[in-house]
Design a protein around this motif. Structure first.
Motif, PDB file in Angstrom:
ATOM      1  N   PRO A  24      46.946  35.581  38.211  1.00  0.00           N
ATOM      2  CA  PRO A  24      47.666  35.458  39.483  1.00  0.00           C
ATOM      3  C   PRO A  24      49.019  36.168  39.490  1.00  0.00           C
ATOM      4  CG  PRO A  24      47.667  33.377  38.292  1.00  0.00           C
ATOM      5  CD  PRO A  24      46.755  34.313  37.547  1.00  0.00           C
ATOM      6  N   GLU A  25      49.531  36.516  38.323  1.00  0.00           N
ATOM      7  CA  GLU A  25      50.817  37.197  38.251  1.00  0.00           C
ATOM      8  C   GLU A  25      50.733  38.679  38.627  1.00  0.00           C
ATOM      9  OE1 GLU A  25      48.992  37.708  34.143  1.00  0.00           O
ATOM     10  OE2 GLU A  25      49.035  36.156  35.663  1.00  0.00           O
ATOM     11  N   ILE A  26      49.517  39.220  38.714  1.00  0.00           N
ATOM     12  CA  ILE A  26      49.354  40.628  39.080  1.00  0.00           C
ATOM     13  C   ILE A  26      49.017  40.708  40.566  1.00  0.00           C
ATOM     14  CG2 ILE A  26      48.135  42.789  38.639  1.00  0.00           C
ATOM     15  CD1 ILE A  26      47.399  41.781  35.886  1.00  0.00           C
ATOM     16  N   ASP A  27      49.836  41.403  41.342  1.00  0.00           N
ATOM     17  CA  ASP A  27      49.582  41.591  42.772  1.00  0.00           C
ATOM     18  C   ASP A  27      48.308  42.393  42.985  1.00  0.00           C
ATOM     19  OD1 ASP A  27      51.932  40.270  43.440  1.00  0.00           O
ATOM     20  OD2 ASP A  27      53.101  42.121  43.484  1.00  0.00           O
ATOM     21  N   ARG A  28      47.682  42.198  44.124  1.00  0.00           N
ATOM     22  CA  ARG A  28      46.410  42.855  44.437  1.00  0.00           C
ATOM     23  C   ARG A  28      46.462  44.374  44.272  1.00  0.00           C
ATOM     24  NH1 ARG A  28      42.686  42.199  49.883  1.00  0.00           N
ATOM     25  NH2 ARG A  28      41.118  43.713  49.260  1.00  0.00           N
ATOM     26  N   TYR A  29      47.526  45.014  44.725  1.00  0.00           N
ATOM     27  CA  TYR A  29      47.594  46.471  44.707  1.00  0.00           C
ATOM     28  C   TYR A  29      48.428  47.006  43.543  1.00  0.00           C
ATOM     29  CZ  TYR A  29      45.433  45.891  49.210  1.00  0.00           C
ATOM     30  OH  TYR A  29      44.563  45.530  50.214  1.00  0.00           O
ATOM     31  N   SER A  30      48.633  46.186  42.536  1.00  0.00           N
ATOM     32  CA  SER A  30      49.427  46.576  41.373  1.00  0.00           C
ATOM     33  C   SER A  30      48.660  47.565  40.493  1.00  0.00           C
ATOM     34  CB  SER A  30      49.775  45.339  40.545  1.00  0.00           C
ATOM     35  OG  SER A  30      50.328  45.706  39.306  1.00  0.00           O
ATOM     36  N   ILE A  31      49.403  48.447  39.842  1.00  0.00           N
ATOM     37  CA  ILE A  31      48.823  49.355  38.854  1.00  0.00           C
ATOM     38  C   ILE A  31      48.259  48.570  37.677  1.00  0.00           C
ATOM     39  CG2 ILE A  31      50.968  49.756  37.581  1.00  0.00           C
ATOM     40  CD1 ILE A  31      48.388  52.467  38.393  1.00  0.00           C
ATOM     41  N   GLY A  32      48.662  47.309  37.564  1.00  0.00           N
ATOM     42  CA  GLY A  32      48.165  46.454  36.491  1.00  0.00           C
ATOM     43  C   GLY A  32      46.656  46.283  36.474  1.00  0.00           C
ATOM     44  N   TRP A  33      46.010  46.536  37.597  1.00  0.00           N
ATOM     45  CA  TRP A  33      44.541  46.463  37.652  1.00  0.00           C
ATOM     46  C   TRP A  33      43.892  47.760  37.189  1.00  0.00           C
ATOM     47  CZ3 TRP A  33      43.243  41.790  37.508  1.00  0.00           C
ATOM     48  CH2 TRP A  33      43.928  40.818  38.224  1.00  0.00           C
ATOM     49  N   ARG A  34      44.700  48.785  36.940  1.00  0.00           N
ATOM     50  CA  ARG A  34      44.180  50.071  36.488  1.00  0.00           C
ATOM     51  C   ARG A  34      44.632  50.407  35.070  1.00  0.00           C
ATOM     52  NH1 ARG A  34      45.622  50.101  41.540  1.00  0.00           N
ATOM     53  NH2 ARG A  34      44.158  50.632  43.163  1.00  0.00           N
ATOM     54  N   MET A  35      45.371  49.478  34.487  1.00  0.00           N
ATOM     55  CA  MET A  35      45.887  49.677  33.131  1.00  0.00           C
ATOM     56  C   MET A  35      45.949  48.325  32.427  1.00  0.00           C
ATOM     57  SD  MET A  35      49.115  52.163  34.015  1.00  0.00           S
ATOM     58  CE  MET A  35      49.570  52.375  32.316  1.00  0.00           C
ATOM     59  N   GLY A  36      45.757  48.331  31.127  1.00  0.00           N
ATOM     60  CA  GLY A  36      45.966  47.122  30.332  1.00  0.00           C
ATOM     61  C   GLY A  36      44.975  46.011  30.587  1.00  0.00           C
ATOM     62  N   TYR A  37      45.465  44.783  30.459  1.00  0.00           N
ATOM     63  CA  TYR A  37      44.563  43.631  30.534  1.00  0.00           C
ATOM     64  C   TYR A  37      43.955  43.437  31.920  1.00  0.00           C
ATOM     65  CZ  TYR A  37      48.597  40.909  32.324  1.00  0.00           C
ATOM     66  OH  TYR A  37      49.656  40.440  33.051  1.00  0.00           O
ATOM     67  N   GLY A  38      44.651  43.859  32.977  1.00  0.00           N
ATOM     68  CA  GLY A  38      44.071  43.764  34.316  1.00  0.00           C
ATOM     69  C   GLY A  38      42.864  44.673  34.464  1.00  0.00           C
ATOM     70  N   GLU A  39      42.981  45.875  33.947  1.00  0.00           N
ATOM     71  CA  GLU A  39      41.865  46.825  34.001  1.00  0.00           C
ATOM     72  C   GLU A  39      40.669  46.300  33.211  1.00  0.00           C
ATOM     73  OE1 GLU A  39      41.020  51.550  33.253  1.00  0.00           O
ATOM     74  OE2 GLU A  39      42.431  50.535  31.920  1.00  0.00           O
ATOM     75  N   SER A  40      40.926  45.771  32.023  1.00  0.00           N
ATOM     76  CA  SER A  40      39.840  45.223  31.203  1.00  0.00           C
ATOM     77  C   SER A  40      39.113  44.102  31.942  1.00  0.00           C
ATOM     78  CB  SER A  40      40.392  44.683  29.883  1.00  0.00           C
ATOM     79  OG  SER A  40      40.983  45.715  29.137  1.00  0.00           O
ATOM     80  N   HIS A  41      39.874  43.280  32.628  1.00  0.00           N
ATOM     81  CA  HIS A  41      39.260  42.170  33.363  1.00  0.00           C
ATOM     82  C   HIS A  41      38.395  42.693  34.524  1.00  0.00           C
ATOM     83  CE1 HIS A  41      38.666  38.102  34.743  1.00  0.00           C
ATOM     84  NE2 HIS A  41      38.906  38.538  35.964  1.00  0.00           N
ATOM     85  N   ILE A  42      38.899  43.666  35.275  1.00  0.00           N
ATOM     86  CA  ILE A  42      38.131  44.221  36.396  1.00  0.00           C
ATOM     87  C   ILE A  42      36.835  44.860  35.906  1.00  0.00           C
ATOM     88  CG2 ILE A  42      38.148  46.039  38.179  1.00  0.00           C
ATOM     89  CD1 ILE A  42      39.668  43.514  39.003  1.00  0.00           C
ATOM     90  N   ILE A  43      36.883  45.541  34.782  1.00  0.00           N
ATOM     91  CA  ILE A  43      35.668  46.146  34.213  1.00  0.00           C
ATOM     92  C   ILE A  43      34.671  45.061  33.831  1.00  0.00           C
ATOM     93  CG2 ILE A  43      34.776  47.419  32.214  1.00  0.00           C
ATOM     94  CD1 ILE A  43      37.401  49.104  32.384  1.00  0.00           C
ATOM     95  N   GLU A  44      35.156  44.012  33.149  1.00  0.00           N
ATOM     96  CA  GLU A  44      34.292  42.893  32.765  1.00  0.00           C
ATOM     97  C   GLU A  44      33.697  42.214  34.001  1.00  0.00           C
ATOM     98  OE1 GLU A  44      34.613  38.545  30.535  1.00  0.00           O
ATOM     99  OE2 GLU A  44      36.319  39.904  30.483  1.00  0.00           O
ATOM    100  N   LEU A  45      34.516  42.007  35.022  1.00  0.00           N
ATOM    101  CA  LEU A  45      34.047  41.375  36.252  1.00  0.00           C
ATOM    102  C   LEU A  45      33.006  42.242  36.949  1.00  0.00           C
ATOM    103  CD1 LEU A  45      34.170  39.128  38.364  1.00  0.00           C
ATOM    104  CD2 LEU A  45      36.162  40.287  39.359  1.00  0.00           C
ATOM    105  N   GLY A  46      33.231  43.542  36.975  1.00  0.00           N
ATOM    106  CA  GLY A  46      32.263  44.446  37.592  1.00  0.00           C
ATOM    107  C   GLY A  46      30.900  44.383  36.920  1.00  0.00           C
ATOM    108  N   LYS A  47      30.902  44.382  35.595  1.00  0.00           N
ATOM    109  CA  LYS A  47      29.639  44.277  34.846  1.00  0.00           C
ATOM    110  C   LYS A  47      28.949  42.947  35.137  1.00  0.00           C
ATOM    111  CE  LYS A  47      31.117  47.206  31.029  1.00  0.00           C
ATOM    112  NZ  LYS A  47      31.514  47.217  29.604  1.00  0.00           N
TER     113      LYS A  47
END
Length: 83
Positions: A28-51
């Motif tokens: 919840p600490e990462i905003d929806r449009y943050s670069i955090g979803w394209r780098m680091g732990y946010g990106e890893s989570h989005i990839i895992e969620l997509g799979k």
């Protein structure tokens, strides 16, 4: 009526096992449009969620969306291409 229509479409409502949390609950600490979803732990989570989401049936996707409704900030996310 909406609930009846959903149950008619998906059948029995069984909670999903081992589900991956949506981003607004996982980080919840990462905003929806943050670069955090394209780098680091946010990106890893989005990839895992997509799979995870890709292996769900349409009924399971509906159950997931009902189990984890979008927060106000994340409205429309289920309709977006999140991968």
């Amino acid at each position: 009526m909406e609930t009846r229509d959903i149950l008619n479409r998906i059948g029995e409502f069984k909670p999903l096992e081992n589900s991956v949390l949506p981003p607004w609950l996982a980080y919840p600490e990462i905003d929806r449009y943050s670069i955090g979803w394209r780098m680091g732990y946010g990106e890893s989570h989005i990839i895992e969620l997509g799979k995870y989401f890709d292996q769900l049936t349409e009924s399971e996707k509906t159950i997931y969306e009902l189990t984890y409704p979008e927060s106000e900030e994340w409205k429309g996310w289920y309709n977006d291409d999140y991968e």
